[in-house]
Design a protein around this motif. Sequence first.
Motif, PDB file in Angstrom:
ATOM      1  N   PHE A 108       0.849  -1.195   0.000  1.00  0.00           N
ATOM      2  CA  PHE A 108       0.000   0.000   0.000  1.00  0.00           C
ATOM      3  C   PHE A 108       0.888   1.249   0.000  1.00  0.00           C
ATOM      4  N   THR A 109       1.391   1.564  -1.166  1.00  0.00           N
ATOM      5  CA  THR A 109       2.295   2.695  -1.349  1.00  0.00           C
ATOM      6  C   THR A 109       2.215   3.137  -2.795  1.00  0.00           C
ATOM      7  N   PRO A 147      -3.110   2.661  -3.504  1.00  0.00           N
ATOM      8  CA  PRO A 147      -2.997   4.097  -3.798  1.00  0.00           C
ATOM      9  C   PRO A 147      -2.726   4.331  -5.285  1.00  0.00           C
ATOM     10  N   ARG A 148      -3.050   5.515  -5.746  1.00  0.00           N
ATOM     11  CA  ARG A 148      -2.746   5.922  -7.118  1.00  0.00           C
ATOM     12  C   ARG A 148      -1.788   7.107  -7.070  1.00  0.00           C
ATOM     13  N   PRO A 149      -0.760   7.109  -7.913  1.00  0.00           N
ATOM     14  CA  PRO A 149      -0.347   6.018  -8.797  1.00  0.00           C
ATOM     15  C   PRO A 149       0.330   4.894  -8.023  1.00  0.00           C
ATOM     16  N   ILE A 213       1.303  13.331 -11.366  1.00  0.00           N
ATOM     17  CA  ILE A 213       1.618  12.113 -12.112  1.00  0.00           C
ATOM     18  C   ILE A 213       0.351  11.491 -12.697  1.00  0.00           C
ATOM     19  N   THR A 214      -0.724  11.474 -11.910  1.00  0.00           N
ATOM     20  CA  THR A 214      -1.991  10.917 -12.403  1.00  0.00           C
ATOM     21  C   THR A 214      -2.493  11.699 -13.614  1.00  0.00           C
ATOM     22  N   GLU A 215      -2.387  13.033 -13.551  1.00  0.00           N
ATOM     23  CA  GLU A 215      -2.815  13.858 -14.685  1.00  0.00           C
ATOM     24  C   GLU A 215      -1.929  13.624 -15.904  1.00  0.00           C
ATOM     25  N   LEU A 216      -0.621  13.499 -15.675  1.00  0.00           N
ATOM     26  CA  LEU A 216       0.302  13.278 -16.783  1.00  0.00           C
ATOM     27  C   LEU A 216       0.105  11.894 -17.402  1.00  0.00           C
TER      28      LEU A 216
END
Length: 331
Positions: A108-109, A147-149, A213-216
Amino acid sequence: MDERAIVSKIAKLESVLDEAGKVIVGQRNIIEELLISILAGGHCLLEGVPGLAKTLMVNTLAKTLELDFHRVQFTPDLMPSDIVGTEILEEDHSTGKRFFKFCKGPVFTNIMLADEINRTPPKTQAALLEAMQEQSVTYAGKHYDLPRPFFVLATQNPVEQAGTYPLPEAQLDRFLMFIRVGYPSENDEVEILKRTTGTYKTNLNTVLNADDITELQGLATDVDISPPLLAYVARIVRATRPENSEVEMVDKYVRWGAGPRAGQALVKCAKAKALIAGRYSVTLGDLEFVAKAVLRHRILLSFQAEAENIDVEDIIESLLRDVDGPESPLV
């Protein structure tokens, strides 16, 4: 997100590589390949002899991206619960009732380093690979999202194979990229000695965070790739299969070729490479940059190849050389 913010975040990707270079001497291409995997939403298998800063690479990248980082040393006695987590019995002091509480494991990281993944038995390997595939874990009938990412970097030592459990081809295919880390150049090795045996210190700056990072990752998906390049990717992947390949080295030395997932990985990684370069369309150079890392663990060589000391790198180079290129010159 407005256009200025998009351009600003894309520009910061190059800064991530520069920041990592403050700590990691040379190996810029390796750091870029790791960043490509993150942007493409996949995982990496990193192979290299001990002492090549594999752990330091991922730790540095995590700090630069302001992502949570956990390292797990894989050993023969490691259990799946040591990765996923386990339930413990607790007591409610107000009522005296006992209940089980799930304690999350290191999976979980945002970035998990699975150090020497081939030193743990298949059952434990499978627990991690399931989390990689599903982006979640199930324990005692309950579902827990990761978790994301979420990015797994697994390492393995190519030299010492006694007491190891090599990953089978079906599990290797779960990794988006297979990166080989080589020895540094002479100049880089001198710089490493200079930095690590004296008083050299550096301060890493955080460039991007988890939301960025999620947006990219979404932007990387939207990068354009032309129909001629898509057709070229399909030809490359199909040419890895001996039953329908016109490449002489494939016909002679390959036992099993890459599946459709290899083509998907090539396109995703090439799109991420283009985004790092600040472009919104894939070029032939982007595909060539990621080809070896995407294909080297998806091509199974024959016994004849091993007998004649033919490496999978030789096969990939012959594919890039002999397969007909894109029909359009505008790529």
